[in-house]
Design an enzyme around this catalytic site. Sequence first.
Site, PDB file in Angstrom:
ATOM      1  N   HIS A   1       0.825  -1.221   0.000  1.00  0.00           N
ATOM      2  CA  HIS A   1       0.000   0.000   0.000  1.00  0.00           C
ATOM      3  C   HIS A   1       0.852   1.261   0.000  1.00  0.00           C
ATOM      4  CE1 HIS A   1       0.111  -0.124   4.561  1.00  0.00           C
ATOM      5  NE2 HIS A   1       0.063   1.185   4.410  1.00  0.00           N
TER       6      HIS A   1
ATOM      7  N   ASP B   1       1.243  -7.670   2.206  1.00  0.00           N
ATOM      8  CA  ASP B   1       1.376  -6.225   1.956  1.00  0.00           C
ATOM      9  C   ASP B   1       2.834  -5.794   1.781  1.00  0.00           C
ATOM     10  OD1 ASP B   1       0.865  -3.545   1.750  1.00  0.00           O
ATOM     11  OD2 ASP B   1      -0.373  -3.414   3.550  1.00  0.00           O
TER      12      ASP B   1
ATOM     13  N   SER C   1       4.100   2.110   8.485  1.00  0.00           N
ATOM     14  CA  SER C   1       3.899   1.141   7.417  1.00  0.00           C
ATOM     15  C   SER C   1       5.200   0.928   6.672  1.00  0.00           C
ATOM     16  CB  SER C   1       2.839   1.634   6.434  1.00  0.00           C
ATOM     17  OG  SER C   1       1.586   1.266   6.884  1.00  0.00           O
TER      18      SER C   1
HETATM   19  N1  ARG Z   1      -4.738   0.424   7.614  1.00  0.00           N
HETATM   20  C1  ARG Z   1      -3.447   0.377   6.993  1.00  0.00           C
HETATM   21  C2  ARG Z   1      -2.728   1.704   7.233  1.00  0.00           C
HETATM   22  O1  ARG Z   1      -3.166   2.710   7.509  1.00  0.00           O
HETATM   23  C3  ARG Z   1      -3.466  -0.024   5.543  1.00  0.00           C
HETATM   24  C4  ARG Z   1      -4.121   0.934   4.624  1.00  0.00           C
HETATM   25  C5  ARG Z   1      -4.252   0.434   3.211  1.00  0.00           C
HETATM   26  N2  ARG Z   1      -5.408   1.077   2.614  1.00  0.00           N
HETATM   27  C6  ARG Z   1      -6.654   0.529   2.567  1.00  0.00           C
HETATM   28  N3  ARG Z   1      -7.673   1.292   2.327  1.00  0.00           N
HETATM   29  N4  ARG Z   1      -6.844  -0.755   2.736  1.00  0.00           N
HETATM   30  O2  ARG Z   1      -2.876   2.724   7.041  1.00  0.00           O
HETATM   31  N1  GLU Z   2      -1.096   1.224   7.525  1.00  0.00           N
HETATM   32  C1  GLU Z   2      -0.520   2.293   8.313  1.00  0.00           C
HETATM   33  C2  GLU Z   2       0.421   3.145   7.502  1.00  0.00           C
HETATM   34  O1  GLU Z   2       0.181   3.342   6.328  1.00  0.00           O
HETATM   35  C3  GLU Z   2       0.115   1.728   9.518  1.00  0.00           C
HETATM   36  C4  GLU Z   2      -0.963   1.298  10.385  1.00  0.00           C
HETATM   37  C5  GLU Z   2      -1.023   2.105  11.631  1.00  0.00           C
HETATM   38  O2  GLU Z   2      -1.546   3.233  11.610  1.00  0.00           O
HETATM   39  O3  GLU Z   2      -0.535   1.561  12.609  1.00  0.00           O
HETATM   40  O4  GLU Z   2       1.370   3.722   7.991  1.00  0.00           O
END
Ligand code: ARG
Ligand code: GLU
Length: 722
Positions: free
Chosen positions: A88, A224, A657
């Site tokens: 991502h 991922d 991430s």
């Molecule tokens: N939650 C993870 C992080 O903040 C992965 C985000 C990937 N985007 C999504 N919409 N699935 O940010």
């Molecule tokens: N998916 C998140 C990012 O893009 C990390 C997840 C979190 O917030 O811990 O940095």
Amino acid sequence: MKNIFTSLLLFFSIILTPSISKADEGMWIPMLLEQLNMSDMTSMGLKLKAEDIYSINKSSLKDAVVLFGGGCTAELISNKGLILTNHHCGFGSIQSHSSVENNYLKNGFWAMQQSDEMSNPGLSVTFLVRMEDVTTKVLEGINDKMTEATRETAIAKNIEKIEKSSIKDTHYKAKIKPFFCGNEYYLFITEVFTDIRLVGAPPEDIGKFGGDTDNWMWPRQTGDFSIFRIYANKNNEPADYSIDNVPYTPKKSLTISIKGVKKNDFTMVYGFPGSTEQFLTSYGVKMIMETENPIGISLREKKLSILSTDMASSDLLHIQYADKYAGVANYWKKWIGENKGLKKLDAINKKRIQESLFTAWVESNPERTKKYGELLKTFEKTYSKLTNYTLSWRYFAEAGTGVEIVKYAWGWNTLISKCLDPNSKPEDIQKIIEKFSKSAKNYFKNYNAPTDKKVFIALLKMYYNGLNKTLHPEIFKTIETKYKGDFSLYADFIFEKSIFTSEEKVNKFLASFKTSSFSKIEKDPAFQLASSIYNNYYDKVMPQLTILNDEIDSLSRIYVKALKEMSPNKRFYPDANLTLRLAYGKVADYQPMDGVNYDYFTTLDGMIQKEDPNVDDYKVPQKLKELYKNKDYGRYAENGKMHIAFIATNHTTGGNSGSPVFNAEGQLIGTNFDRVWEGTMSDIMYDPNQCRNITLDIRYTLFIIDKFAGAKRLIDEMDIVN
Ligand code: ARG
Ligand code: GLU
């Protein structure tokens, strides 16, 4: 009476205030590990010395950790500049190379030889050369009698001077950032590389498996990851893309361990967490829980339901809105989890208890009472003023700029200003027209007016109903009088009369554009709506918001200073601010609710169990199913199972991430990519029982590269140990 009460509270405060912060909580400053964390980490199992993690005299782990783009982390996994991050995080780059014929998002991409690696203009990678505590220098000449504004100006001047002198005669960059709400300042010297090439990415059905359905959740089987390479000039220095550039030789690249993890193993995450707010008062937490999050959630929920219905109706719409949908859905879901977590923790009351201890401490001494006696009351007053403006800002951001035509129409403002500027030459205007025509192409490629119209009607109605009339944009009155408050009727008018609904209309307008045509933009009904919404924000909301937020900032600075005085033996860590931090903890399962236990790891079996060929989020590539059937896992399996992800207690946030996750020996065991839903409140309050970061097991990454993609040349570059 009061005195007995006060001393009782004080007694409890000493008993209750932990001498160190809770185990596993914290995002620590790498240069202070020796002072603050080494004995703790060592007792938890760490085998390294502080200087193996951060050193300016020799190569250390920090030299293998980079800021990827503007908001992710990546790590060096070969001595030829190969870097690993999340899928991502590489998504934008992978998408930019994708077309219907070469759909790398869908099919994955693997550069089978070095010459196949693809450049990504605009993408950069930032190394930390060194950091330094510059608090004394930044605060030189500052005193308590200064007004906030004078203080700010003086600090900014000092910062500029220090930054400039610290990078003299080098190609490095310098940045000073405030820590502990402006009580401390650190200087960061960095080296930025700009020739970053895409090397490999799995198909979406692996890299995004589970999609938004599983996002922020455990159990998880998302592969991922994506792989890039840093290129440098012949002297191993940063250089813009050139065919003559060569793979960068890093000071340090990581050793990868395929031994796997067990419950209670020590882990640490080294990366660039973006932002947290642990020092909020109960008033601040209340505003987030009761105002910001609920409004954001309900507006986004509406938008998502419209988008998902339309996206399901055609393949084209699905492609056009997939990325926008993911963007809106990510924080929508996070806010829901955050609010649930805060509620379960009883966070507001916990903060109130802390505040009464604080008050007792303040009132037990006249000097302190003079300094801090009004602090919490002032917080309360400021938040009660701030809440309405915050509400209004949320509506503006979600229901104003969140409507495509509103945001797009407002962008044409720059063309109007260019036309009105007496210094503009005809060729300037021509240039900007070409720019608008190009951006129209990109914008309308992913635009569907009927979808936007539905969003427009629904969100503007919520904007209208949700806000006190004194904070309404002017144009809401017209909608009231001329359209009897009927937003559908108003939308019919806008979408019929505006030129900002299709590329043809925009191009036709641009083709015959003369300097005087700017008035046509001004008369466009979508532009008029946009300008009313934006100007209302700029004139009525933003100035107040800025004043009040500045006030909160300066109160917070004093509050944090006082909290540190109150607990001199407590180990504090600063809020995340996109600077390099180390979090550590241990591999652990958790109980999300009564009667449920979540194991600490997932396997390919779970992916196969979730498979549903009719649901986009749960498709499994044929090749992966074959590897599964034949248990063809090479050296990457554990007891015949292919592990995919694991969870641990490391305190992480957005920006982490792609961060490397290390074992006790400092070997790479995985890539951080998310948190569990029940623990997303850790940005405000960490709970060791519920907060878990989610890591992609490095063995799965290697298995996909090696067995699924057959990109053996990449495996051969890496230093892999058992
Ligand atoms: N939650 C993870 C992080 O903040 C992965 C985000 C990937 N985007 C999504 N919409 N699935 O940010
Ligand atoms: N998916 C998140 C990012 O893009 C990390 C997840 C979190 O917030 O811990 O940095």
